[in-house]
Design a protein around this motif. Structure first.
Motif, mmCIF file in Angstrom:
data_model
loop_
_atom_site.group_PDB
_atom_site.id
_atom_site.type_symbol
_atom_site.label_atom_id
_atom_site.label_comp_id
_atom_site.label_asym_id
_atom_site.label_seq_id
_atom_site.Cartn_x
_atom_site.Cartn_y
_atom_site.Cartn_z
ATOM 1 N N TRP A 180 13.244 -4.322 14.218
ATOM 2 C CA TRP A 180 13.204 -5.003 13.434
ATOM 3 C C TRP A 180 15.069 -5.437 13.478
ATOM 4 O O TRP A 180 15.733 -4.204 14.388
ATOM 5 C CB TRP A 180 13.021 -4.901 11.980
ATOM 6 C CG TRP A 180 12.362 -5.220 10.948
ATOM 7 C CD1 TRP A 180 11.225 -4.233 11.076
ATOM 8 C CD2 TRP A 180 11.880 -5.669 10.611
ATOM 9 N NE1 TRP A 180 9.951 -4.804 10.551
ATOM 10 C CE2 TRP A 180 10.229 -5.913 10.700
ATOM 11 C CE3 TRP A 180 11.179 -7.965 10.432
ATOM 12 C CZ2 TRP A 180 9.705 -7.066 9.372
ATOM 13 C CZ3 TRP A 180 11.451 -8.766 10.068
ATOM 14 C CH2 TRP A 180 10.273 -8.232 9.931
ATOM 15 N N SER A 224 19.595 -6.470 9.666
ATOM 16 C CA SER A 224 19.374 -7.745 8.493
ATOM 17 C C SER A 224 17.726 -7.850 8.382
ATOM 18 O O SER A 224 17.629 -8.481 7.305
ATOM 19 C CB SER A 224 19.980 -9.304 8.652
ATOM 20 O OG SER A 224 19.455 -9.725 9.897
ATOM 21 N N ASN A 228 16.105 -9.656 9.911
ATOM 22 C CA ASN A 228 14.911 -11.298 9.643
ATOM 23 C C ASN A 228 14.238 -11.352 10.428
ATOM 24 O O ASN A 228 13.608 -12.550 11.009
ATOM 25 C CB ASN A 228 16.968 -11.839 8.969
ATOM 26 C CG ASN A 228 17.518 -11.804 10.621
ATOM 27 O OD1 ASN A 228 17.140 -11.431 11.433
ATOM 28 N ND2 ASN A 228 17.374 -13.116 10.534
ATOM 29 N N GLU A 229 14.058 -10.430 11.144
ATOM 30 C CA GLU A 229 13.586 -10.573 13.387
ATOM 31 C C GLU A 229 12.679 -9.553 13.903
ATOM 32 O O GLU A 229 14.477 -8.558 13.742
ATOM 33 C CB GLU A 229 14.635 -11.907 13.826
ATOM 34 C CG GLU A 229 13.729 -12.157 15.079
ATOM 35 C CD GLU A 229 14.842 -12.965 15.351
ATOM 36 O OE1 GLU A 229 15.040 -14.528 15.578
ATOM 37 O OE2 GLU A 229 15.534 -12.234 16.802
#
Length: 346
Positions: free
Chosen positions: A310, A313, A315-316
């Motif tokens: 990851w 953050s 988010n990805e």
């Protein structure tokens, strides 16, 4: 009790529920939502979750709780929970309530141990990066894995891959991994592995029944393809038992990277969904060890670092490749956290 920590633990269950639903697992999402509503019935589990001392997201508390419920259901008790997992009813709250009332101590004890997904599908991303390295260096790889669990991904060359139409690995393997592929496929190259060795602070033996049950409990109950891949990967370990050392990752890695390297081989350090479990100072030390080893790399004895993690953050999930000499770092792909799809950007 620290109210921020208490709220953080409960919020993590709800966050992981949203993540599971977004990833196409409504059953897991419903389990976690019901568990959050019924948590007061389990004083030991509630105290563990609300008093968790570190980041509950990094500790994957939601995954730990879901796997505890799955483990109980696989044992057939309590009855309402087992029947729910068999899809014989859809009363999630009643099943969670019964589990918390009768198995509170078991759930809390289960959750004290770290996650053990050892997701086999992530090997597709790692293998794609190894193919890039093979084409660039022209030499076979010597694998060193951090956080190996029971080492299923150390056997990655023994799996069969379809990477956007590019075939790799062993076509006769009982494990076939074909993620949804976005973008151009990687160029074909052999998965040429000289050796594979890993480390884990609590390695699991894949030939022990309790290990196998723990791994299956961490597979989301509505993701049957994952369970089939895990079954095939465990079967392969009966013939090819992975070498996983019990040690501190940083100590082990520093020792391995100072050992003589065969000329004409590429030493590759890789990991998948591991760094989030390291403290920030350990993560900095890990990167420092790699860069110091990279400074010693030569064209005859290159070093590479493959990371499937990851972003900060969360988010990805990014597949990164860093190679020495030179230390060039590249984003090869972004991916589903369990490898269901890969978007190739190399």
């Amino acid at each position: 009790m620290n109210m921020t920590a208490a709220a953080g633990g409960r919020m993590e269950l709800r966050r992981q529920s949203r993540v599971a639903r977004a990833l196409g697992s409504p059953f897991v999402a419903d389990i976690l939502e019901a568990a959050d509503r019924q948590l007061e019935l389990a004083p030991h589990t509630a105290a563990l979750i609300t008093g968790w001392p570190d980041d509950p997201a990094e500790a994957a508390l939601g995954l730990r709780l879901n796997s505890a419920m799955h483990a109980l259901a696989r044992r057939g008790s309590p009855p309402a929970l087992a029947a729910l997992f068999r899809r014989q009813h859809d009363n999630f709250d009643a099943a969670a309530a019964e589990a918390f009332q009768t198995e509170d101590r078991f759930i809390a004890e289960w959750m004290r141990n770290p996650t053990q997904t050892n997701e086999v599908a992530r090997a597709a991303a790692i293998s794609a990066a190894l193919m890039v390295l093979r084409r660039e260096t022209g030499v076979p790889a010597e694998l060193l894995e951090i956080g190996s669990s029971c080492g299923l991904n150390l056997n990655l060359a023994r799996y069969d891959y379809d990477l956007g139409g590019t075939r790799a690995g062993d076509p006769s393997s009982p494990v076939r991994i074909a993620p949804i592929w976005r973008g151009p496929p990687p160029e074909a190259a052999p998965l040429d592995i000289l050796s594979a060795r890993g480390v884990d602070i609590k390695p699991l033996d894949p030939q022990v029944a309790a290990t196998r049950e723990r791994l299956f409990a961490y597979v989301w109950a509505d993701q049957h393809a994952r369970a089939r891949r895990l079954e095939g990967a465990l079967e392969i370990t009966r013939r090819f038992l992975p070498q996983v050392d019990r040690d501190d990752a940083l100590t082990w890695l520093e020792e391995r990277l100072t050992e003589p390297q065969i000329s004409g081989s590429c030493r590759v350090v890789f990991h998948s969904m591991v760094l989030q479990y390291l403290k920030s100072d350990a993560r900095y030390a890990f990167v420092d060890i790699l860069h110091r080893a990279g400074a010693r790399a030569t064209h005859a004895r290159p070093l590479a670092w493959i990371s499937f993690e990851w972003t900060a953050s969360r988010n990805e999930v990014q597949l990164m490749l860093t190679s020495w000499p030179g230390g060039d770092a590249r984003l090869l792909a972004v991916s589903h956290p369990y490898g269901d799809w890969i978007e190739w950007r190399a």
